[in-house]
Design an enzyme around this catalytic site. Structure first.
Site, mmCIF file in Angstrom:
data_model
loop_
_atom_site.group_PDB
_atom_site.id
_atom_site.type_symbol
_atom_site.label_atom_id
_atom_site.label_comp_id
_atom_site.label_asym_id
_atom_site.label_seq_id
_atom_site.Cartn_x
_atom_site.Cartn_y
_atom_site.Cartn_z
ATOM 1 N N LYS A 29 0.768 -1.190 0.068
ATOM 2 C CA LYS A 29 -0.029 0.134 -0.049
ATOM 3 C C LYS A 29 0.791 1.316 -0.181
ATOM 4 O O LYS A 29 2.049 1.228 0.428
ATOM 5 C CB LYS A 29 -1.006 -0.108 1.407
ATOM 6 C CG LYS A 29 -2.362 0.804 1.265
ATOM 7 C CD LYS A 29 -3.183 0.138 0.500
ATOM 8 C CE LYS A 29 -4.428 0.946 0.322
ATOM 9 N NZ LYS A 29 -5.789 0.226 -0.259
ATOM 10 N N ASP A 49 -6.730 4.404 -4.534
ATOM 11 C CA ASP A 49 -7.631 4.329 -3.325
ATOM 12 C C ASP A 49 -8.017 5.571 -3.261
ATOM 13 O O ASP A 49 -8.418 6.392 -4.203
ATOM 14 C CB ASP A 49 -6.522 3.892 -2.218
ATOM 15 C CG ASP A 49 -7.222 3.304 -0.932
ATOM 16 O OD1 ASP A 49 -7.929 2.519 -0.900
ATOM 17 O OD2 ASP A 49 -7.146 4.061 0.122
#
Ligand code: NDP
Length: 437
Positions: free
Chosen positions: A119, A159
């Site tokens: 991430k 995201d």
């Protein structure tokens, strides 16, 4: 379990990350009691393999240099290249990204596709920035990140705050700087080799998963159910679209300013028109829908519903919200956002026999279609809308039923947190063992 207690002491200042580790760790305790030999593999998963931290220097429209922090957290590549989104939001810090990367590793394992976990992102706030500023920021961010990514090493995606527009700028910069066009980002435009259905994938996948749960545990479907969805971004709007297609009535949505309740059913076209471009506020909905009412964002869980789909941000369902959902006889809570529910709230939902699904299982649709995009890029194929939609539905059903399958007998019936964590951990562990050979 002692090592979790020790971990909690040494990571007390990383509260989001700690919450994620404790949720997974405690749910795996029964497995570890039966198989203490698994514990070292879990311990190895408690820290990232690499953390890349850099400064992003960019120039605003007034010609002033600005500096933000940029990160890529590469958690585990046992199953495949690191894979997970980039988040641009002022709240981004290392604890949040570690929580998301750790969770992503488990989520990606559940899909059954060859993807490890990672991430990244920045504390850059896209709100109020001009198109040119967003572009300059995205390019500056990629100028720092490009040496660390590639189709076989690390494949970021979008995201919060990173959609198709940002991916297009970043992929263009990646190609220029690396000299490669290997598909090292997913969520690309079709022109750049993106997969059809990627924007829809997380929201649609959430509904496919919820549909499987409703059918299996409650012998029912979305038809004529009342649905409350928090957020009004990518995940929320496509979850709303699919829930409506499946015959449900979505009665409330929100953003970080407030929530709206429309007893006649949310008009998604209006929500989209508000959110397109400059990202207006959801209360503008009331201007064209006088029967709708407005309330505080977190009051949304007080609206009686059959299905609650949190699709905004982490820890949005607190214990008091869980009490209200239980009191209002909600059937299922399936997470569209990551870690939507505080652990104690999730435990209350489970104890009350609400069908509760953790995001790592129910929101895996986005990364699933990202996995399809990687496969298409590698083989230079283009799959049709119907093909991707069908495969997405199948994968979400597999994620639900393969976890459920671990509860071998009704006596051994476990909750979906435990089952999903066990299913994911066993896959990561066997990949680690195979790699070590
Ligand atoms: P977006 O940025 O498109 O949308 C986020 C939405 O949530 C916005 O409407 C935002 O409102 C709202 N929001 C943020 N904070 C709050 C709050 N405190 N209360 C109410 N609403 C709030 O993000 P995505 O839809 O892409 O992501 C949403 C969640 O889903 C995240 O947790 C993300 O990690 C997760 N997720 C996303 C995937 C994807 O494919 N996009 C894949 C898997 C998970 P505002 O505009 O006011 O900020």
């Amino acid at each position: 379990m002692t090592f979790l207690e020790d971990f909690a002491k040494t990571h007390a200042n990383e509260k989001e990350f700690l919450a994620a580790v404790l949720e997974v760790g405690h749910s795996l305790e029964p497995l570890f009691e039966r198989h203490p030999e698994y514990v070292p593999y879990f311990k190895e998963l408690l820290e990232p393999e690499n953390v890349i931290h850099f400064e992003v220097k960019w120039v605003d429209d007034k010609g002033k240099e600005r500096v933000n922090q940029g990160y890529r957290v590469q958690w585990c590549n046992a199953i495949g290249p690191y894979k997970g989104g980039l988040r641009f939001h002022p709240s981004v810090n290392l604890s949040i990204l570690k929580m998301l990367a750790f969770e992503q590793t488990f989520k990606n394992a559940l899909t059954g596709l060859p993807m490890g976990g990672g991430k990244g992102g920045s504390n850059f706030d896209p709100k109020g920035k001009s198109e040119a500023e967003v572009e300059r920021f995205c390019r500056a961010f990629m100028d720092q990140l490009y040496p660390y990514i590639g189709i076989d090493t690390d494949v970021p995606a979008g995201d919060i705050g990173v959609g198709g527009r940002e991916i297009t700028y970043m992929y263009d910069e990646y190609k220029k700087k690396s000299g490669k066009d290997d598909g090292a980002l997913t969520g690309k435009s079709l022109k750049d080799g993106g997969s059809i259905l990627r924007p829809e994938a997380t929201g649609y996948g959430l509904c496919y998963y919820t549909q499987a749960l409703l059918k299996d545990q409650f012998k029912t479907s979305f038809k004529d159910k009342k649905v409350v969805i928090s957020g009004s971004g990518n995940v929320a709007t496509f979850a709303c679209e699919k829930a409506q297609q499946l015959g449900a009535q979505v009665i409330a949505m929100s953003d970080s300013s407030s929530a709206i309740y429309d007893p006649e059913g949310i008009d998604l076209k209006t929500v989209r028109a508000i959110k397109e471009g400059e990202r207006g506020r959801i209360h503008e909905y009331l201007e064209s829908h006088p029967k709708a009412t407005e309330m505080a964002s977190n009051a949304i869980w007080g609206i009686p519903c059959d299905i609650a789909l949190p699709c905004a941000t982490q820890f949005e369902i607190k214990e008091s919200d869980a009490d209200t959902l239980i009191k209002n006889h909600c059937l299922v809570v399936c997470e569209g956002s990551n870690m939507s529910t505080e652990i104690k709230a999730a435990q209350k939902l489970i104890a009350a026999s609400i069908g509760y699904a953790p995001g790592k299982a129910s929101n895996a649709g986005g990364v699933t279609v990202s996995g399809f995009e990687m496969a298409q890029n590698r083989t230079k194929q283009h799959w049709s809308y119907e093909q991707v939609d069908q495969l997405l539905k199948q994968t979400m059903e597999n994620i639900y039923y393969s976890a459920e399958g671990l509860a071998a007998s009704p006596k051994e019936k476990k909750d979906l947190i435990t089952l999903s964590n066990e299913s994911a951990f066993l896959r990561v562990m066997s990949a680690k063992k195979a790699k070590a050979k």
